[in-house]
Design a protein around this motif. Structure first.
Motif, PDB file in Angstrom:
ATOM      1  N   THR A 273      24.725  34.207  31.299  1.00 37.74           N
ATOM      2  CA  THR A 273      26.051  34.646  31.733  1.00 37.74           C
ATOM      3  C   THR A 273      25.908  35.408  33.047  1.00 37.74           C
ATOM      4  O   THR A 273      25.042  36.266  33.178  1.00 37.74           O
ATOM      5  CB  THR A 273      26.700  35.543  30.669  1.00 37.74           C
ATOM      6  OG1 THR A 273      26.768  34.817  29.440  1.00 37.74           O
ATOM      7  CG2 THR A 273      28.093  35.974  31.074  1.00 37.74           C
ATOM      8  N   THR A 274      26.749  35.074  33.950  1.00 38.81           N
ATOM      9  CA  THR A 274      26.771  35.769  35.240  1.00 38.81           C
ATOM     10  C   THR A 274      28.066  36.570  35.334  1.00 38.81           C
ATOM     11  O   THR A 274      29.126  36.115  34.890  1.00 38.81           O
ATOM     12  CB  THR A 274      26.703  34.749  36.386  1.00 38.81           C
ATOM     13  OG1 THR A 274      25.512  33.983  36.234  1.00 38.81           O
ATOM     14  CG2 THR A 274      26.683  35.434  37.735  1.00 38.81           C
ATOM     15  N   TYR A 275      27.930  37.779  35.888  1.00 36.84           N
ATOM     16  CA  TYR A 275      29.086  38.663  36.006  1.00 36.84           C
ATOM     17  C   TYR A 275      29.438  38.804  37.485  1.00 36.84           C
ATOM     18  O   TYR A 275      28.581  39.079  38.320  1.00 36.84           O
ATOM     19  CB  TYR A 275      28.776  40.025  35.394  1.00 36.84           C
ATOM     20  CG  TYR A 275      28.442  39.933  33.919  1.00 36.84           C
ATOM     21  CD1 TYR A 275      29.447  39.967  32.954  1.00 36.84           C
ATOM     22  CD2 TYR A 275      27.125  39.771  33.499  1.00 36.84           C
ATOM     23  CE1 TYR A 275      29.135  39.859  31.612  1.00 36.84           C
ATOM     24  CE2 TYR A 275      26.808  39.664  32.161  1.00 36.84           C
ATOM     25  CZ  TYR A 275      27.826  39.707  31.223  1.00 36.84           C
ATOM     26  OH  TYR A 275      27.526  39.591  29.887  1.00 36.84           O
ATOM     27  N   THR A 276      30.678  38.620  37.743  1.00 36.82           N
ATOM     28  CA  THR A 276      31.163  38.746  39.119  1.00 36.82           C
ATOM     29  C   THR A 276      32.129  39.921  39.178  1.00 36.82           C
ATOM     30  O   THR A 276      33.151  39.938  38.472  1.00 36.82           O
ATOM     31  CB  THR A 276      31.870  37.462  39.565  1.00 36.82           C
ATOM     32  OG1 THR A 276      30.964  36.368  39.432  1.00 36.82           O
ATOM     33  CG2 THR A 276      32.337  37.562  40.999  1.00 36.82           C
ATOM     34  N   LEU A 277      31.768  40.870  40.022  1.00 36.39           N
ATOM     35  CA  LEU A 277      32.627  42.031  40.212  1.00 36.39           C
ATOM     36  C   LEU A 277      33.538  41.751  41.396  1.00 36.39           C
ATOM     37  O   LEU A 277      33.070  41.448  42.503  1.00 36.39           O
ATOM     38  CB  LEU A 277      31.768  43.272  40.478  1.00 36.39           C
ATOM     39  CG  LEU A 277      32.518  44.552  40.812  1.00 36.39           C
ATOM     40  CD1 LEU A 277      33.393  44.998  39.651  1.00 36.39           C
ATOM     41  CD2 LEU A 277      31.533  45.649  41.195  1.00 36.39           C
ATOM     42  N   ILE A 278      34.814  41.860  41.165  1.00 38.51           N
ATOM     43  CA  ILE A 278      35.795  41.504  42.191  1.00 38.51           C
ATOM     44  C   ILE A 278      36.636  42.731  42.513  1.00 38.51           C
ATOM     45  O   ILE A 278      37.162  43.390  41.605  1.00 38.51           O
ATOM     46  CB  ILE A 278      36.701  40.361  41.703  1.00 38.51           C
ATOM     47  CG1 ILE A 278      35.819  39.161  41.331  1.00 38.51           C
ATOM     48  CG2 ILE A 278      37.738  39.985  42.753  1.00 38.51           C
ATOM     49  CD1 ILE A 278      36.540  38.108  40.530  1.00 38.51           C
TER      50      ILE A 278
ATOM     51  N   TRP B   5      38.041  44.087  38.759  1.00 39.57           N
ATOM     52  CA  TRP B   5      37.747  43.518  37.447  1.00 39.57           C
ATOM     53  C   TRP B   5      36.423  42.761  37.498  1.00 39.57           C
ATOM     54  O   TRP B   5      35.846  42.559  38.558  1.00 39.57           O
ATOM     55  CB  TRP B   5      38.874  42.625  36.958  1.00 39.57           C
ATOM     56  CG  TRP B   5      39.027  41.313  37.668  1.00 39.57           C
ATOM     57  CD1 TRP B   5      38.544  40.111  37.279  1.00 39.57           C
ATOM     58  CD2 TRP B   5      39.713  41.072  38.900  1.00 39.57           C
ATOM     59  NE1 TRP B   5      38.879  39.132  38.164  1.00 39.57           N
ATOM     60  CE2 TRP B   5      39.597  39.695  39.178  1.00 39.57           C
ATOM     61  CE3 TRP B   5      40.412  41.889  39.798  1.00 39.57           C
ATOM     62  CZ2 TRP B   5      40.151  39.113  40.313  1.00 39.57           C
ATOM     63  CZ3 TRP B   5      40.964  41.296  40.921  1.00 39.57           C
ATOM     64  CH2 TRP B   5      40.830  39.929  41.181  1.00 39.57           C
ATOM     65  N   VAL B   6      35.979  42.360  36.344  1.00 39.26           N
ATOM     66  CA  VAL B   6      34.707  41.648  36.207  1.00 39.26           C
ATOM     67  C   VAL B   6      34.975  40.331  35.510  1.00 39.26           C
ATOM     68  O   VAL B   6      35.715  40.279  34.524  1.00 39.26           O
ATOM     69  CB  VAL B   6      33.685  42.466  35.389  1.00 39.26           C
ATOM     70  CG1 VAL B   6      32.396  41.686  35.208  1.00 39.26           C
ATOM     71  CG2 VAL B   6      33.401  43.781  36.051  1.00 39.26           C
ATOM     72  N   GLU B   7      34.386  39.287  36.050  1.00 38.88           N
ATOM     73  CA  GLU B   7      34.456  37.978  35.410  1.00 38.88           C
ATOM     74  C   GLU B   7      33.086  37.632  34.843  1.00 38.88           C
ATOM     75  O   GLU B   7      32.080  37.678  35.566  1.00 38.88           O
ATOM     76  CB  GLU B   7      34.850  36.897  36.413  1.00 38.88           C
ATOM     77  CG  GLU B   7      36.334  36.824  36.693  1.00 38.88           C
ATOM     78  CD  GLU B   7      36.688  35.670  37.612  1.00 38.88           C
ATOM     79  OE1 GLU B   7      37.853  35.557  37.989  1.00 38.88           O
ATOM     80  OE2 GLU B   7      35.770  34.889  37.961  1.00 38.88           O
ATOM     81  N   ALA B   8      33.083  37.305  33.577  1.00 46.62           N
ATOM     82  CA  ALA B   8      31.850  36.838  32.947  1.00 46.62           C
ATOM     83  C   ALA B   8      31.952  35.335  32.805  1.00 46.62           C
ATOM     84  O   ALA B   8      32.931  34.829  32.235  1.00 46.62           O
ATOM     85  CB  ALA B   8      31.679  37.491  31.579  1.00 46.62           C
ATOM     86  N   HIS B   9      30.996  34.621  33.328  1.00 42.50           N
ATOM     87  CA  HIS B   9      31.100  33.153  33.253  1.00 42.50           C
ATOM     88  C   HIS B   9      29.724  32.539  33.058  1.00 42.50           C
ATOM     89  O   HIS B   9      28.705  33.040  33.537  1.00 42.50           O
ATOM     90  CB  HIS B   9      31.763  32.597  34.507  1.00 42.50           C
ATOM     91  CG  HIS B   9      31.058  32.963  35.768  1.00 42.50           C
ATOM     92  ND1 HIS B   9      30.092  32.177  36.346  1.00 42.50           N
ATOM     93  CD2 HIS B   9      31.175  34.055  36.571  1.00 42.50           C
ATOM     94  CE1 HIS B   9      29.652  32.760  37.444  1.00 42.50           C
ATOM     95  NE2 HIS B   9      30.293  33.909  37.608  1.00 42.50           N
ATOM     96  N   ASN B  10      29.715  31.459  32.329  1.00 44.42           N
ATOM     97  CA  ASN B  10      28.522  30.625  32.171  1.00 44.42           C
ATOM     98  C   ASN B  10      28.974  29.180  32.017  1.00 44.42           C
ATOM     99  O   ASN B  10      30.148  28.857  32.290  1.00 44.42           O
ATOM    100  CB  ASN B  10      27.663  31.116  30.996  1.00 44.42           C
ATOM    101  CG  ASN B  10      28.372  31.015  29.655  1.00 44.42           C
ATOM    102  OD1 ASN B  10      29.425  30.360  29.552  1.00 44.42           O
ATOM    103  ND2 ASN B  10      27.819  31.647  28.646  1.00 44.42           N
ATOM    104  N   LYS B  11      28.061  28.297  31.588  1.00 43.92           N
ATOM    105  CA  LYS B  11      28.382  26.877  31.516  1.00 43.92           C
ATOM    106  C   LYS B  11      29.439  26.572  30.478  1.00 43.92           C
ATOM    107  O   LYS B  11      30.034  25.490  30.476  1.00 43.92           O
ATOM    108  CB  LYS B  11      27.118  26.079  31.190  1.00 43.92           C
ATOM    109  CG  LYS B  11      26.072  26.132  32.303  1.00 43.92           C
ATOM    110  CD  LYS B  11      24.784  25.462  31.869  1.00 43.92           C
ATOM    111  CE  LYS B  11      23.722  25.594  32.955  1.00 43.92           C
ATOM    112  NZ  LYS B  11      22.408  25.076  32.523  1.00 43.92           N
ATOM    113  N   LEU B  12      29.677  27.547  29.620  1.00 42.31           N
ATOM    114  CA  LEU B  12      30.634  27.301  28.547  1.00 42.31           C
ATOM    115  C   LEU B  12      32.007  27.880  28.845  1.00 42.31           C
ATOM    116  O   LEU B  12      32.948  27.632  28.111  1.00 42.31           O
ATOM    117  CB  LEU B  12      30.107  27.883  27.235  1.00 42.31           C
ATOM    118  CG  LEU B  12      28.886  27.171  26.667  1.00 42.31           C
ATOM    119  CD1 LEU B  12      28.298  27.951  25.508  1.00 42.31           C
ATOM    120  CD2 LEU B  12      29.258  25.773  26.209  1.00 42.31           C
ATOM    121  N   GLY B  13      32.125  28.675  29.921  1.00 45.52           N
ATOM    122  CA  GLY B  13      33.451  29.192  30.239  1.00 45.52           C
ATOM    123  C   GLY B  13      33.402  30.457  31.053  1.00 45.52           C
ATOM    124  O   GLY B  13      32.345  30.941  31.464  1.00 45.52           O
TER     125      GLY B  13
END
Lengths: 897, 223
Positions: free
Chosen positions: A162-167, A202-210
């Motif tokens: 899981t990768t987290y993107t801070l926006i 906000w933070v987005e958590a994303h991986n290959k599943l969503g």
């Protein structure tokens, strides 16, 4: 949903068909390279392409190396077979579509009838929680970077991370900045910190599943600001305000960026308990503050911090560096704490500095009023006692104790003591202590209890019922160290505030004070915390050990080594493998071990116990006695007494039975001089011969040949003791024809029944020799030969050679005969003769007796006369020669051996 | 008797109705007051933020001028005494608040290209690490933010009025200049901008005292 699935399959199939055509594989699985969510079911389709050799019925599925159950298959059509498998584990697995070997072609082209896909598994990302962001001050600006952190929720696999993107989005401009990270913290750089602008973070958590977003932080940019702490914090102490300190500081950042509020805290130097100034007093945009109600002459440490003045906006900065300053001195605002120590020879007055000394105490003034002196002198004077307090003393929370004065203890005299403390500013109020003439008139407190509780000593008491108490003094003493504290008169329960040590016994006393008069104290001993003793008592023996007991003594463990109340002592003693233990009360210092074994080495030691543990003392070894004291003496005394008793009894018997003994042992030998036989030899002088003539020195051994004619007498003589030896052993009679004195009793025994034996004995007796006394019994010699001879003979039933072989026996007998001689020298035949025998000659005779066992045996003629009877022809032959001799033959002295 | 009873019943009914209507009226007034206060608060907050940012930009402009002078070498004071054409007018035009706000917004938009030109010129004259460049960037960016806040404030005050874009086409920038001219140009721009910001603060303070308070009064009258 279904249509999209079909479209996906078709698209996949189309791409695979082209790929399959290239690979010339007859089996294809759709979808290719799926990423699967753990916990879901996955359906794959295996399609047969470019061959009619096999149908869907010939297909089967393998998950890794395990064949999937056919219940999970769904046949789509003749060339397609579905399988549905649950995704449970995180580990990637291969899913194979295989074909049974239904024909040689399949067998030969096995590689074209197999296809597999890798199942990559993971978890759907979950929403990050607790997002928080901060923008710190950088120099005179606020840093253009916003740093955020959040909590990662859920799990992830290595294959599907899981990768987290801070926006960070500026709401008005729509300008967006972001950064990605696999971690749970990130920093987003902006061009400039957008002060007073609305930000959306906000933070987005994303991986290959969503992908999933966290909650949005939509706040003014200054909401996230954390400034530096206030700078240049200084504290000013002002002479005219001894209870106040002025704090100044500089704003860490310009007010155009942020309007700040402040918070101040302070504490006394060395204390770790901070006092906080209420926020209401420092919420303004201020740069100074005055601390009030401080203690004079006390060092205070001050710190300041700040934050956005808007409520719930921003973060508190770190605390500023310490700003330390001492308040100015003031005069002592409380009395010195006056107390006393009663010693054997007087009273010492001691005191502590006033609690509110407000400066360094330079001296104490003391005045002691004795009513008698007051009457005499009229008034008392103050006495100055200078003290030298260091800065550390005055700043220390522990007040130093000063010995003020010592006065002799006068009986029944009341003393009043006044003390004031002086510092550089002024002097304190007077402290008063009254030593009453009779302390017993002031009742003590009741039911004093002291117990440790959470590292402190608690006290509780009931006040005396008699009179009102103005205050109490709680005093605790340990190892000569004294300290005390004062409590108000209403106090019933308190805590000792001094520095107490663990494992130390404190003697706690509570004194009621009646308007300065010290009452009777109540005492209690207590430990702040008990421990095991440092060591056990040293045991030693009290005196020497006995045969079965030993008394042990020991001294109490020194107070500092006890570390608790001794509950009991345990005495151990052992003589080998078995250890005996005896527990005795704590107030015991000696014990007697009993039931010990005699002549045994024992090791003994003593264990001292408290409620917290125990410790052994040193070993002491001792060995019990073999005999009890006096036992040997008793035995010796007993034996001695017994022996003495026997001797006395013997003597008594001898005394009372002396006649009988005399008769038995020393039979009365008729005095030949008084004998009527003397009459038959008128020619022979009745006068006794001179001792010289009676001496056995004249004894001579006659050769058998020479004395043949006189052997008859010897034979007769031998027959007499033989008769008497009826009750004697053979040894007594061996070889010596009863001629010894010891044989006299035998001679006194008359037994006519032995006549036959005697005849036999005498008949077998062989005479070896005869002894002729040169002058024996002259008076009895019927003839008047000028040279009288005494014949003695040696008789034996044994041949001479045999007698020599039994030399021991002979010697024994000989010795006995010697003894007889010693008792009754050869002269004894003449009891009334006072002349002594020549002992040298007699000794010589005794030596000769060794060789000539037959001693001179002068048997009573009265008895033997009647027995003198010739028993054989030999005797008869000898008889005619008998009248020549004055010696009467003895009968029966020998038994045949 | 009956008539009297009927009269009493009617009177009681009227009293109840009056009480109910009074209650409803009080609730309505209270709710409108809440809305008015909310709007007023919104006005105040937006204006307050704008004012704060204006003060900040003004402060940074002041600092920037100091830094600018510091980094221009000798005779730096002389550079700021010159005059340059085609610099936006620092004065704020308009009579009513809406016009003044529009004037503020327009001028802000006009200054931004000048900041960009000064930055470009100073990039050639300063080291890349020079604080002057950083401060120039900051002031420029904050000016954009200030323009956004002004626009938002205007829209909140006058939601039905369109936000006017700068009239007269793009901003006229100076022609290529020598170094002296560049230094003079930069300083004049900064000084003019600072003066403009001073006026902005005054205008916004006036608006704070008039528009937001008048809106409260208008709300009170209307309701």
């Amino acid at each position: 949903m279904v249509s999209s699935r079909v479209l996906q399959l078709l698209a996949c199939l189309a791409s695979l068909l082209s790929a399959g055509a290239e690979d010339d594989s007859h089996l294809v699985i759709a979808p290719q390279s799926p990423v699967l969510e753990i916990g879901t079911n996955f359906t794959a389709t295996c399609m047969i392409i470019n061959t009619a050799e096999i149908t869907a019925d010939d297909l089967y599925w393998n998950l890794s190396k395990t064949t999937v159950s056919k219940e999970q298959y769904i046949k789509i059509n003749k060339t397609a077979l579905n399988v549905t498998i649950p995704i449970t584990s995180e580990k990637p697995e291969w899913l194979f579509c295989l074909c049974k070997r239904v024909s040689p072609k399949v067998v030969l082209n096995n590689g074209r009838f197999i296809h597999g896909i890798l199942l990559v598994k993971g978890y759907h990302p979950e929403k990050p929680e607790n997002l928080s962001c901060v923008a710190v001050q950088n120099g005179t600006y606020i840093s253009p970077s916003i740093r955020c952190e959040w909590e990662v929720v859920g799990r992830q696999t290595t294959e599907v991370p899981t990768t987290y993107t801070l926006i960070v989005r500026q709401v008005l401009s729509g300008e967006t900045h972001y950064t990605s990270t696999p971690a749970k913290t990130a920093q987003v750089p902006l061009n400039v910190f957008p002060s007073f602008m609305l930000l959306d973070i906000w933070v987005e958590a994303h991986n290959k599943l969503g992908t999933i977003e966290s909650e949005h932080l939509k706040k003014d940019a200054n909401y996230f600001v954390k400034t530096n702490p206030p700078s240049d914090v200084t504290v000013i102490s002002e002479k005219s305000f001894p209870t106040s300190l002025l704090i100044n500081w500089a704003h860490p950042i310009a007010s155009e960026y942020l309007r700040l509020m402040y918070q101040i805290r302070f504490c006394r130097l060395g204390s770790h308990i901070w006092n906080y100034v209420p926020l209401e007093d420092t919420s303004e945009y201020i740069q100074s503050f005055r601390l009030q109600n401080l203690r004079p002459d006390t060092v205070y440490v001050t710190q300041v911090r700040c934050k956005n003045s808007l409520k719930n906006h921003g973060f508190w900065s770190n605390w500023s560096n310490n700003a330390t300053e001492r308040t100015q001195e003031d005069r002592p605002r409380s009395k010195p704490d006056l107390w006393k120590i009663v010693t054997e020879d007087g009273i010492k007055f001691i005191c502590k500095d006033p609690e509110l000394s407000n400066g360094r105490i330079t001296r104490f003034d003391i005045m002691i009023q004795n009513p008698k002196d007051k009457i005499k002198n009229g008034s008392s004077e103050w006495e100055r006692i200078m003290v030298n307090r260091s800065e550390a003393d005055s700043s220390s929370s522990h007040r130093k104790i000063t010995l003020l004065k010592k006065i002799p203890l006068a009986d029944k005299t009341s003393v009043k003591v006044y003390v004031t403390a002086i510092n550089s500013v002024g002097k304190s109020d007077e402290a008063l202590l009254v030593i009453p003439a009779n302390a017993n008139e002031f009742a003590p407190v009741e039911e004093l209890m002291v117990w440790p509780h959470e590292g402190q000593l608690l006290l509780e008491w009931k006040p005396p019922t008699s009179t009102a108490v103005s205050e109490y003094v709680v005093e605790w003493v340990s190892g000569g160290q004294i300290d005390w504290q004062r409590e108000r008169g209403s106090t019933r329960r308190t805590v000792i505030k001094g520095n107490l040590e663990r494992f130390v016994c404190y003697n706690v006393s509570v004194y009621p004070i009646y308007s300065g008069r010290i009452g009777n104290p109540a005492h209690a001993e207590v430990f702040l915390e008990e421990g095991a003793p440092v060591r056990g008592p040293t045991v030693k023996l009290n005196g020497n050990p006995g045969r079965n007991e030993a008394k042990l003594t020991w001294e109490e463990i020194p107070q500092h080594s006890r570390r608790g109340f001794i509950t009991n002592y345990t005495i151990f003693y052992t003589s080998g493998a078995e250890i005996h233990a005896i527990t005795v009360p704590a107030n015991t210092t000696s014990y007697t071990l009993t039931s010990l074994s005699a002549n045994t080495k024992y090791d003994t030691w003593i264990k001292a116990s408290t409620i917290r543990g125990s410790a052994n003392g040193f070993n002491h070894s001792f060995t019990t006695l073999k005999y009890a004291p006096g036992e040997i003496e008793g035995i010796v005394v007993g034996v001695s007494l017994g022996f003495l008793f026997v001797v006395l009894m013997t003597m008594l018997i001898c005394f009372y039975k002396k006649d009988l003994i005399k008769k038995n042992f020393w039979p009365q030998i008729p005095n030949p001089g008084e004998s009527t036989i003397g009459n038959w030899s008128p020619d022979y002088p009745l006068k006794a011969e001179t001792p010289k003539e009676n001496c056995l020195s004249g004894i001579s051994v006659l050769d058998m040949d020479i004395c043949d004619g006189k052997c008859v007498i010897e034979e007769d003589k031998a027959s007499l003791p033989l008769k008497k030896d009826k009750y004697l052993s053979e040894e007594h009679s061996s070889g010596i024809g009863g001629s010894s004195c010891m044989s006299s009793p035998r001679q006194s025994v008359s037994d006519s029944d032995e006549g036959g034996d005697m005849a036999d004995t005498t008949s077998s007796t062989i005479q070896y020799s005869s002894v002729v006394a040169s002058s024996g019994y002259k008076g009895q010699t019927p003839n008047s030969h000028p040279q009288q001879s005494i014949f003695s003979r040696s008789e034996s039933t044994q041949p001479l050679l045999d007698s020599e072989e039994n030399a021991d026996m002979v010697v024994q007998d000989g010795s006995r005969q010697f003894q007889h001689f010693s008792r009754q020298p050869c002269c004894t035949h003449n009891a009334g003769n006072k002349d002594t025998t020549n002992c040298d000659d007699f000794s010589q005779l005794a030596v000769e007796q060794q060789e000539i066992p037959q001693s001179l045996d002068f048997c009573p003629l009265e008895e033997d006369n009647e027995q003198i009877t010739p028993t054989d022809e030999l005797s008869a032959d000898w008889l005619p020669t008998v009248p020549v001799s004055s010696y009467m033959p003895q009968l029966g002295g020998y038994r045949p051996q | 008797m009956n008539g009297h009873v009927k009269s009493m019943s009617f009177q009681q009914f009227m009293e109840s109705a009056t009480t109910l209507l009074s209650l409803l009226l009080i609730m309505a007034v209270d709710s409108t007051k809440t809305v008015a206060a909310s709007r007023n608060q919104q006005c105040g907050n937006a204006l307050l933020q704008t004012l704060k940012l204006t003060r900040l930009v003004r402060k940074e402009s002041t600092d920037l001028i100091k830094t600018y002078k510091l980094y221009q070498g000798e005779m730096s004071d002389l550079f700021c005494e010159g005059s340059v054409n085609n610099i936006p007018d620092p004065s704020i035009s308009g009579l009513d608040p809406s016009e003044k706000i529009v004037s503020i917004y327009t001028n802000l938009q006009m200054f931004i290209p000048h900041f960009k030109r000064v930055y470009e010129q100073q990039t050639d004259l300063q080291l890349p690490t020079s604080p002057l460049l950083t401060e120039l960037t900051n002031v420029s960016l904050r000016s954009r933010n200030l323009a956004l806040l002004i626009k938002t404030f205007y829209q909140s005050l006058f939601p039905n009025l369109p936000v006017p874009e700068p009239a007269g086409g793009p901003t006229t920038l100076p022609l290529p200049q020598n170094v002296f001219q560049q230094k003079v140009y930069g300083c004049v721009v900064l000084k003019t901008y600072k003066k403009f910001l001073l006026d902005v603060s005054k205008v916004l303070n006036n608006i704070k005292g008039t528009v937001c308070r008048r809106r409260i009064q208008m709300n009170a009258l209307f309701f």
